[in-house]
Design an enzyme around this catalytic site. Structure first.
Site, PDB file in Angstrom:
ATOM      1  N   LYS A  81       1.983   7.104   8.850  1.00  0.00           N
ATOM      2  CA  LYS A  81       2.591   6.233   8.014  1.00  0.00           C
ATOM      3  C   LYS A  81       3.250   6.699   6.786  1.00  0.00           C
ATOM      4  CE  LYS A  81       1.417   1.571   6.335  1.00  0.00           C
ATOM      5  NZ  LYS A  81       0.267   0.471   6.116  1.00  0.00           N
ATOM      6  N   SER A 159       1.272  -3.801   7.766  1.00  0.00           N
ATOM      7  CA  SER A 159       2.312  -3.385   7.253  1.00  0.00           C
ATOM      8  C   SER A 159       2.560  -1.815   8.139  1.00  0.00           C
ATOM      9  CB  SER A 159       2.179  -2.803   5.726  1.00  0.00           C
ATOM     10  OG  SER A 159       0.950  -1.896   5.682  1.00  0.00           O
ATOM     11  N   SER A 183      -3.437  -4.520   7.573  1.00  0.00           N
ATOM     12  CA  SER A 183      -2.021  -3.650   8.120  1.00  0.00           C
ATOM     13  C   SER A 183      -2.666  -2.645   9.104  1.00  0.00           C
ATOM     14  CB  SER A 183      -1.641  -2.893   6.702  1.00  0.00           C
ATOM     15  OG  SER A 183      -1.141  -3.802   5.838  1.00  0.00           O
TER      16      SER A 183
END
Lengths: 456, 369
Positions: A81, A159, A183
């Protein structure tokens, strides 16, 4: 394709075993992943570190050939990420504001740990801007598309949106996400992969762009619980894991009937009940009952706001109060601004309810695991959400509803695929434990996965 | 060296659920040919392209590139590059880094990387923006970057999956021309997938028309347009005028058709020795060959076939005029012509007109075999 493509779609642990046995070559595998990344059909990777990946793959090849692997995951490629610092690369948090920021001076410790274990860093993947929303939409770089619906573009969940899409669509065998309100678990649920939210403080967050210093946790998205067990070990820099499979006959499972079962899509409810009966048939002992702490937490979130909003405002106040606010996703600004309005008293109340709740839930569970549907619905279509901010906020909060309780009470959790709806969209089963009980949680998850995946 | 750059032999794709996406696709492409695949969405054109690229496994048949069988070879070992509609540009990498990416993957020596990247940047005029990132690029620049990334690996075949779909109409037109010129310069084979028949016809040396997973026709654009071989192609391609009828006789390269507007004839697209009389057929006349005259005007110019009707609408677009002629309650035909012609010939709404063409310009297609 069939060999290397077939291999690239296996779990990280299976890949590592094939590599260690000399049945596959980490360089070929890495080249294959990079080629597929070059052909990505939506913005999954923001930055590909091809040079680094191939260098690491060559080194892994030499170690493996010498019979000297660095870890049980040596040579396995991974996606990160874009909140995690890579030496020499910009960390953008998928924000237009940081597109041209200065490169990081060092690898984040969590990345350094994985690198030391021989894992191959493919590059940095997309997310909800600042990691602040559960649906995974990104107006700056585009939204990575959920691969389960080739017709209607559906939300990837957020997310850690592209972390899940990369794993589900075969661009990387495993990926790193962060989880502050769901997330990791939400995108895992929407994309039919396994996602593990760790306890606060278990996996180092230094060098990871912060949303909420209190609630931020790092964890893996992968294709099996075994992968999560090994990644939990590797990401902490450990070289062994104490995780033991917990047999189904000794599993005690608590199903809270408060908040988390409200207003479920029929397929979510049906698959959840089906999973429970499978576990029961396998010998697990199920108890159902109310959990007033969840009601209290939900009520307080309405009244007082959230720890995440308060802390996110502290992290980003210069941006959201400054002239650049217009360059940030308006929906993210709106959520951060809620933190500005909170009082010290609000935050103290939240922290007290959180502390008391953690203790009460610990007593209530008394060694049992808690389960719930990870999300009340499957991945929604993107177009209506883009067209209507009010709808976006409503669906976003509902998407986060169950998982954020886990963050508020520091409950580590493993999201496991448990079926699909009529349209082939995945549903997910969330297994939780109390804080710092991650190893028992992973041991139970190994067994729950086996039970859920077994043929009828 | 093999004769063909690309050969598909009975290529087939079946999805795990049993859905057949592509069936019996045979194609031979010569070096440097520009081939377009066209058809409605879901016809199998993109699936075929993805099988050539190695992005989809091949369920049956063979894929040969320059005589070598690549059916089982993974994507990164195929001498192909693919350009996608979304361009797959990495937003946090510069134009130069994006182009270098493909070479890193193919492990080109670093001295060579710079030389090749510089050369393609020069060729595609990306020098001014070499250090820019995606956010500051125009649509045309993104398109050129995608092409640069695809071409820098020096593929033998470039695969283009609706690469112009995201562009506005004007830019699309100019990039179509750029692409054609580039392809001739490089002399490499292009396989171009589009759902727009006008784009397929203007871009391809040959066009493959697909429908429901099968190839309907492979022809040069002009032949496809003027000599369709199936009702699907007749309806899908061009602005053909189509009249239904029944075959009354077919021999010696001529088919006579009974229609409710009289007996018409054309060149049969089928084997006349096996066609049964009374078979349902379509008479297809390309728009360009159909002339419009006031009813009963004297014959000239060797036009042999006539149908009559009433003008129901006249729409002018600049110099061009579209005249809609109602033949009966079920069939209206729209003719494109020039403004002057309409004025000179006194054609107006409500007036009776004749539509005339030379029968050898028309094609007769079997509706049901």
């Amino acid at each position: 394709m069939q060999d290397v493509d077939h291999l690239a779609r296996q779990s990280a642990a299976s890949i590592a075993r094939a590599l260690a046995a000399g049945q596959a070559d980490p360089v070929r595998l890495t080249e294959h992943c990079l080629e597929k990344i070059g052909q990505q059909t939506s913005p999954v990777f923001l930055n590909v570190t091809a040079d680094r990946a191939l260098r690491e793959a060559e080194a892994a090849f030499k170690r493996l050939k010498a019979g000297n692997p660095a870890s049980p995951l040596d040579g396995v490629p991974m996606a990160w990420k874009d909140l995690v610092d890579f030496k020499g690369e910009t960390t953008t948090a998928a924000s237009d504001i940081y597109r041209n920021a200065a490169p990081a001076s060092d690898d984040a410790p969590v990345l350094a740990n994985a690198t030391n274990a021989g894992m191959i860093a493919l590059g940095k993947v997309n997310l909800s801007e600042f990691a602040y929303s559960g649906l995974g939409l990104n107006p700056h770089f585009g939204t990575p598309l959920n691969p389960h619906d080739p017709v209607t573009p559906r939300a990837p969940g957020g997310s850690s949106s592209a972390s899940a899409v990369a794993v589900a669509s075969g661009l990387a065998p495993c990926a790193i996400g962060t989880d502050t309100g769901g997330s990791i678990r939400i995108p895992a649920a929407f994309n039919g992969v396994v996602g593990c939210k760790s306890s606060e403080g278990r996996i180092p967050t230094k060098g990871v762009f912060a949303l909420s210093k209190t609630l931020d946790t790092v964890g893996p998205l992968a294709r099996s619980v075994e992968d999560c067990v090994l990644l939990d070990m590797v990401l902490r820099g450990a070289v062994t894991t104490p995780v033991r499979r917990i047999p189904a006959e000794t599993l005690r499972i608590f199903v809270p009937e408060t908040v988390v079962l409200d207003d479920l899509e029929p397929a979510v409810a049906e698959n959840f009940e089906n999973s429970l009966s499978r576990l029961e048939r396998a010998g697990a002992r199920l108890t159902r009952g109310p959990l007033p702490e969840f009601t209290e937490a939900a009520r307080l979130a309405e009244e007082a706001g959230s720890i995440t909003a308060a802390e996110a405002y502290v992290e980003h106040r210069d941006l959201v109060d400054g002239p650049q606010a217009g360059r940030i996703d308006r929906r993210v600004v709106a959520r951060i601004e809620r933190g500005k309005a909170m009082s010290a008293a609000d935050l103290i109340r939240l922290n007290r309810v959180r502390a008391a709740g953690m203790a009460a839930i610990g007593d209530r569970l008394d060694g049992a695991f808690m389960v719930m549907p990870t999300t009340p619905h499957v991945a929604p279509a993107i177009a209506p959400l883009e067209a209507d901010d009010a709808l976006f906020h409503r669906i976003n909060l509902k998407t986060l509803r169950n998982t954020m309780l886990g963050n508020f009470f520091n409950l580590p959790g493993v999201a496991l695929p448990n079926g699909t709806d009529a349209g082939s969209m995945p549903t997910s089963f969330l297994l939780c434990a109390i804080g710092n009980d991650d190893e028992r949680l992973l041991g139970a998850a190994l067994e729950v996965e086996r039970v859920l995946m077994a043929a009828n | 060296m093999a004769d063909y750059d690309l050969e598909l032999v009975k290529l087939r794709k079946v999805y795990p659920g049993g859905t057949v996406a592509v069936e019996g696709f045979d194609l031979r492409v010569e070096r440097g040919e520009f081939i377009s695949f066209v058809g409605p969405s879901g016809c199998g054109k993109t699936t075929t392209l993805r099988m050539i690229a190695g992005l989809e496994s091949i369920s049956g048949g063979d894929l040969l590139i320059r005589g070598q069988n690549f059916t089982q070879v993974p994507t990164e070992r195929r001498p192909t590059s693919t350009i996608f509609q979304n361009y797959a540009i990495f937003p946090h990498m510069t134009v130069r880094q994006n182009i270098e990416f493909g070479l890193h993957v193919r492990k080109v020596a670093s001295a060579d990387v710079k030389k090749r990247v510089d050369s393609i940047i020069d060729k595609l005029q990306l020098g001014d923006i070499a250090n820019a990132k995606e956010g500051s690029l125009s649509g045309g620049q993104k398109q050129r970057l995608a092409l640069a990334r695809g071409l820098v690996t020096e593929p033998e075949i470039l695969l283009l999956d609706e690469p112009l779909g995201a562009l506005d109409a004007n830019l699309r037109k100019s990039i179509q021309e750029e692409l054609k010129i580039l392809q001739r310069e490089l002399n490499i084979t292009f396989v171009f997938v589009t759902h727009a028949q006008s784009e397929a016809l203007s871009m391809g040396d040959r066009v493959v028309v697909m429908n429901s997973g099968k190839v309907e026709q492979i022809s040069a654009p002009f032949d496809l347009y003027t000599r369709p071989k199936s009702p699907f192609v007749a309806r899908f391609i061009g602005r053909n005028k189509i009249i239904e009828g029944q075959l009354s006789e077919a021999a010696n390269g001529r088919a006579v058709v009974r229609t409710r507007f009289g007996t018409l004839s054309g060149v049969p697209s089928f084997d006349t020795s096996t066609a049964s009389t009374d078979a349902r057929v379509l008479l297809v006349a390309p728009s360009e060959y159909v002339d419009i005259l006031p009813a009963g005007a004297p014959q000239d110019g060797g036009q042999t076939d006539t149908v009559s009707g009433q003008v129901s609408a006249i729409d002018a677009v600049g110099q061009f005029v579209y005249v809609t002629v109602r033949l009966d309650e079920d069939l209206s035909i729209r003719i494109e012509t020039h403004r002057e012609k309409i004025g000179q010939r006194g054609i107006e709404i409500g007036g009776q007109v004749d539509l005339r063409w030379q029968s050898e310009r028309a094609t007769v297609v079997l509706e049901a075999a």
